[in-house]
Design an enzyme around this catalytic site. Structure first.
Site, PDB file in Angstrom:
ATOM      1  N   GLU A  26       2.766 -13.942  -1.256  1.00 46.72           N
ATOM      2  CA  GLU A  26       2.076 -12.931  -2.059  1.00 46.72           C
ATOM      3  C   GLU A  26       1.646 -13.566  -3.366  1.00 46.72           C
ATOM      4  O   GLU A  26       2.351 -14.426  -3.899  1.00 46.72           O
ATOM      5  CB  GLU A  26       3.014 -11.761  -2.353  1.00 46.72           C
ATOM      6  CG  GLU A  26       3.448 -11.038  -1.094  1.00 46.72           C
ATOM      7  CD  GLU A  26       4.327  -9.839  -1.419  1.00 46.72           C
ATOM      8  OE1 GLU A  26       3.779  -8.747  -1.542  1.00 46.72           O
ATOM      9  OE2 GLU A  26       5.534 -10.028  -1.582  1.00 46.72           O
TER      10      GLU A  26
ATOM     11  N   HIS B 262       7.338  -1.252   7.636  1.00 49.23           N
ATOM     12  CA  HIS B 262       5.889  -1.077   7.795  1.00 49.23           C
ATOM     13  C   HIS B 262       5.230  -2.307   8.426  1.00 49.23           C
ATOM     14  O   HIS B 262       4.112  -2.222   8.923  1.00 49.23           O
ATOM     15  CB  HIS B 262       5.224  -0.662   6.477  1.00 49.23           C
ATOM     16  CG  HIS B 262       5.001  -1.778   5.502  1.00 49.23           C
ATOM     17  ND1 HIS B 262       5.985  -2.261   4.690  1.00 49.23           N
ATOM     18  CD2 HIS B 262       3.893  -2.508   5.210  1.00 49.23           C
ATOM     19  CE1 HIS B 262       5.498  -3.233   3.942  1.00 49.23           C
ATOM     20  NE2 HIS B 262       4.237  -3.400   4.235  1.00 49.23           N
TER      21      HIS B 262
ATOM     22  N   LYS C  24       1.702  -2.962  11.402  1.00 51.47           N
ATOM     23  CA  LYS C  24       0.500  -3.784  11.200  1.00 51.47           C
ATOM     24  C   LYS C  24      -0.080  -4.164  12.566  1.00 51.47           C
ATOM     25  O   LYS C  24       0.655  -4.553  13.469  1.00 51.47           O
ATOM     26  CB  LYS C  24       0.841  -5.054  10.408  1.00 51.47           C
ATOM     27  CG  LYS C  24       1.158  -4.780   8.935  1.00 51.47           C
ATOM     28  CD  LYS C  24       1.383  -6.066   8.186  1.00 51.47           C
ATOM     29  CE  LYS C  24       1.932  -5.807   6.798  1.00 51.47           C
ATOM     30  NZ  LYS C  24       0.909  -5.546   5.788  1.00 51.47           N
TER      31      LYS C  24
ATOM     32  N   LYS D 185      12.680   1.850   3.857  1.00 41.93           N
ATOM     33  CA  LYS D 185      13.520   0.843   3.249  1.00 41.93           C
ATOM     34  C   LYS D 185      13.586   1.078   1.737  1.00 41.93           C
ATOM     35  O   LYS D 185      12.681   1.723   1.221  1.00 41.93           O
ATOM     36  CB  LYS D 185      13.025  -0.562   3.562  1.00 41.93           C
ATOM     37  CG  LYS D 185      11.756  -0.973   2.813  1.00 41.93           C
ATOM     38  CD  LYS D 185      11.425  -2.414   3.091  1.00 41.93           C
ATOM     39  CE  LYS D 185      12.032  -3.319   2.041  1.00 41.93           C
ATOM     40  NZ  LYS D 185      11.079  -3.807   1.047  1.00 41.93           N
TER      41      LYS D 185
ATOM     42  N   LYS E  25       6.797 -14.435  -4.201  1.00 45.47           N
ATOM     43  CA  LYS E  25       5.828 -13.751  -5.076  1.00 45.47           C
ATOM     44  C   LYS E  25       5.135 -14.789  -5.950  1.00 45.47           C
ATOM     45  O   LYS E  25       5.689 -15.858  -6.210  1.00 45.47           O
ATOM     46  CB  LYS E  25       6.563 -12.772  -6.007  1.00 45.47           C
ATOM     47  CG  LYS E  25       7.435 -11.771  -5.287  1.00 45.47           C
ATOM     48  CD  LYS E  25       6.695 -10.492  -5.029  1.00 45.47           C
ATOM     49  CE  LYS E  25       7.577  -9.443  -4.401  1.00 45.47           C
ATOM     50  NZ  LYS E  25       6.816  -8.507  -3.582  1.00 45.47           N
TER      51      LYS E  25
ATOM     52  N   HIS F  32      11.271  -7.585   6.887  1.00 43.46           N
ATOM     53  CA  HIS F  32       9.940  -7.915   7.409  1.00 43.46           C
ATOM     54  C   HIS F  32       9.911  -9.260   8.156  1.00 43.46           C
ATOM     55  O   HIS F  32       9.393  -9.363   9.263  1.00 43.46           O
ATOM     56  CB  HIS F  32       8.909  -7.952   6.284  1.00 43.46           C
ATOM     57  CG  HIS F  32       8.829  -6.686   5.479  1.00 43.46           C
ATOM     58  ND1 HIS F  32       9.014  -5.442   6.033  1.00 43.46           N
ATOM     59  CD2 HIS F  32       8.598  -6.460   4.166  1.00 43.46           C
ATOM     60  CE1 HIS F  32       8.885  -4.521   5.089  1.00 43.46           C
ATOM     61  NE2 HIS F  32       8.637  -5.110   3.947  1.00 43.46           N
TER      62      HIS F  32
HETATM   63  C1  BG6 Z   1       7.471  -4.266   0.626  1.00 43.17           C
HETATM   64  C2  BG6 Z   1       8.203  -5.042  -0.440  1.00 43.17           C
HETATM   65  O1  BG6 Z   1       8.374  -3.808   1.602  1.00 43.17           O
HETATM   66  O2  BG6 Z   1       6.512  -5.114   1.242  1.00 43.17           O
HETATM   67  C3  BG6 Z   1       7.234  -5.596  -1.464  1.00 43.17           C
HETATM   68  O3  BG6 Z   1       9.134  -4.190  -1.085  1.00 43.17           O
HETATM   69  C4  BG6 Z   1       6.141  -6.395  -0.790  1.00 43.17           C
HETATM   70  O4  BG6 Z   1       7.901  -6.393  -2.429  1.00 43.17           O
HETATM   71  C5  BG6 Z   1       5.521  -5.594   0.349  1.00 43.17           C
HETATM   72  O5  BG6 Z   1       5.174  -6.698  -1.771  1.00 43.17           O
HETATM   73  C6  BG6 Z   1       4.564  -6.466   1.153  1.00 43.17           C
HETATM   74  O6  BG6 Z   1       3.861  -5.651   2.051  1.00 43.17           O
HETATM   75  P1  BG6 Z   1       2.376  -6.009   2.486  1.00 43.17           P
HETATM   76  O7  BG6 Z   1       2.048  -4.987   3.509  1.00 43.17           O
HETATM   77  O8  BG6 Z   1       1.537  -5.914   1.249  1.00 43.17           O
HETATM   78  O9  BG6 Z   1       2.422  -7.401   3.014  1.00 43.17           O
END
Ligand code: BG6
Length: 492
Positions: free
Chosen positions: A225, A187, A191, A157, A340, A249
């Site tokens: 986050e 991704h 998980k 992505k 965020k 996601h």
């Molecule tokens: C990424 C985003 O795809 O996923 C980021 O671009 C985000 O902004 C991240 O922080 C979050 O991934 P994870 O695995 O840390 O939850």
């Protein structure tokens, strides 16, 4: 602790890993150093890389193989802490690495790459580069006869900025590869707990009979986050939480929660069911949408400071109420939120059940009721919130207790979850697309997300401000309150 974890519980479908040549474009970049190579190293240390597995780094820089190996040795020290105790394995892993300088947007290096690849082994090309290079690299691979019929191409992505650009990327890739060769990474699908959601739903008889609007009041999906956008403000400001997190996601989490049982755990069945969920989503009305932007807090600047754009109206937070319009979910809303600089890093899916149809106990109303919480991070695990009798005399008082299971505790020390990338890269080598997004799925997700984004743009709507370290803007709380519900606390 579960002592008798036997192989009969292990996955029934294991595709043998054969010899492979994995070419990583963008091999000196951040993702390669942080995730891809450390992930491969870890697979190597647990004996999952076959003798014939070879990794070829490729980027524009003129590096010798030794210089590239040194770059990756440094990356392993930084991003794979276990490497420090395994010097012999680090050496053996680095021996598997080669490096070929290729100009992805130009003509140089392609013949050398073609000559370096072995015939008759699986070829995988990981395009760890910006989307503008997906097309040019794919064409060079085809024109130089480097990509064979069973080769695989992996892309990251952002897969498009909207429906139109996603379609264009799909068209560019399909000019050179068939859909069964294309691996689009989200991704989140790598998980462990996300995959566990499928195990929980479809390998247990307990939950599925209740998994519908008759028994579930609503679902909350939270990906919070605590970090801001410092260091990647330029990318993020063009994107915002809707494109960066929700379209991909959170959409995947929603799909796995809401989908019908696939007939098999295989790519076609799983992806068909996910697609049906996306297609069943109602358009989201503006009154069911909240967007926010964080203020300065602690020693860190506000969103606009970190994005380097004082006039930015890009959102760093989104909350919304979503309806899946089908037989199973009619009347059960899904509330999604992500942001965020929130109080904590926490991702979870909370299934909130309806109350029993008739209460024989007084004061039942004050309970929060049954809930199944699937924690993705941190402390991956599952909690079932139950009502029990408060012990002691004095009548029938009820209280709520968590039936709690943290996977690390339940499965023991050896059960460390692999990083999402490790799992996904090995799936590419095995030729298993189940945990990758199909082209039509990505397009359908954009088709749903685009009107939300263009609606904001047309209304020139400014995001609501929220305090750094909070749970997000007040409006997000209201989104639930007006329905007589409330969000679970972030960090509760
Ligand atoms: C990424 C985003 O795809 O996923 C980021 O671009 C985000 O902004 C991240 O922080 C979050 O991934 P994870 O695995 O840390 O939850």
């Amino acid at each position: 602790m579960l002592q008798n974890r036997t192989d009969e519980f292990m996955t029934s479908r294991v595709i043998p890993v054969s010899s492979f040549d994995l070419v990583i474009f963008g091999a000196t970049g951040d993702l390669a150093r942080r995730k891809i190579l450390p992930g491969l190293f870890h697979r190597f240390t647990v004996g999952q890389m076959p003798e014939g597995g070879r990794i070829i780094g490729s980027a524009r820089s003129e590096l010798s193989v030794d210089e590239y190996r040194q770059t990756i040795r440094d990356a392993l020290s930084e991003f794979a802490p276990e490497a420090a105790n395994k010097p012999q394995q680090v050496r053996e892993f680095l021996d598997r690495l080669d490096y070929i300088s290729v100009d992805a947007a130009g003509e140089t290096g392609w013949d050398t790459l073609a000559a370096a690849l072995r015939p008759d082994v699986v070829r995988a090309f990981y395009l760890s580069v910006g989307p503008s290079l997906f097309g040019p690299i794919s064409r060079q691979l085809r024109n130089h006869g480097i990509a064979a019929k069973d080769s695989r191409v992996v892309v990251e992505k952002p897969f498009g900025h909207d429906l139109q650009t996603a379609r264009a990327l799909n068209a560019e890739l399909r000019e050179c590869f068939e859909e069964h060769q294309i691996y689009r990474i989200d991704h989140y699908l790598g998980k462990e707990t996300v995959q566990n959601l499928m195990a929980l739903r479809f390998a247990n008889a307990l939950f599925e009979p209740l998994w519908n609007s008759q028994h579930i009041d609503h679902v909350q999906i939270t990906v919070a986050e605590n970090l801001g956008v410092a260091g990647r403000g330029e990318y993020y400001d063009e994107s915002g939480a809707m494109r960066d997190m929700v379209q991909n996601h959170l959409m995947q989490l929603l799909c796995l929660t809401a989908m019908e049982p696939p007939s098999r755990f295989e790519p076609g069945s799983v992806r068909d069911e996910k697609l049906k969920v996306i297609r069943a989503l109602d358009p989201v009305s503006s009154s069911d949408l909240v967007r926010g932007q964080y203020r300065a807090g602690g020693d860190q600047g506000s969103y606009v400071d970190q994005a380097g754009n004082p006039d930015s109206s890009t959102e760093s937070f989104v909350a919304m109420k979503v309806h899946v319009s089908n037989w199973r979910w009619a009347g059960t809303p899904f509330y999604l939120r992500t942001g965020k600089r929130l109080r904590e890093r926490l991702s979870e899916i909370a299934i909130i059940f309806r109350d029993p149809p008739h209460s024989i106990f007084p004061k039942m109303q004050s309970r929060r009721g049954n809930a199944l919480i699937i924690r993705l991070q941190p402390d991956e695990g599952i909690t079932l919130r139950m009502t029990i009798k408060d012990p002691g005399p004095g009548g029938m008082r009820l209280t709520e207790v968590p039936l709690d299971m943290t996977f690390a505790e339940a499965l023991g020390e050896g059960a460390k979850s692999p990083d999402a990338y490790e799992r996904l890269i090995m799936d590419v080598i095995r030729g298993d697309q189940t945990l990758f997004m199909r082209g039509d799925e990505v397009e359908a997700a954009w088709e749903w997300a685009d009107p939300i984004i263009t609606g904001w743009e047309e209304q020139r709507q400014k995001p609501s401000r929220y305090d750094a370290g909070s749970s997000g803007p007040e409006d997000a709380l209201m989104l639930m309150h007006r329905d007589g519900r409330r969000w679970r606390e972030i960090g509760d």
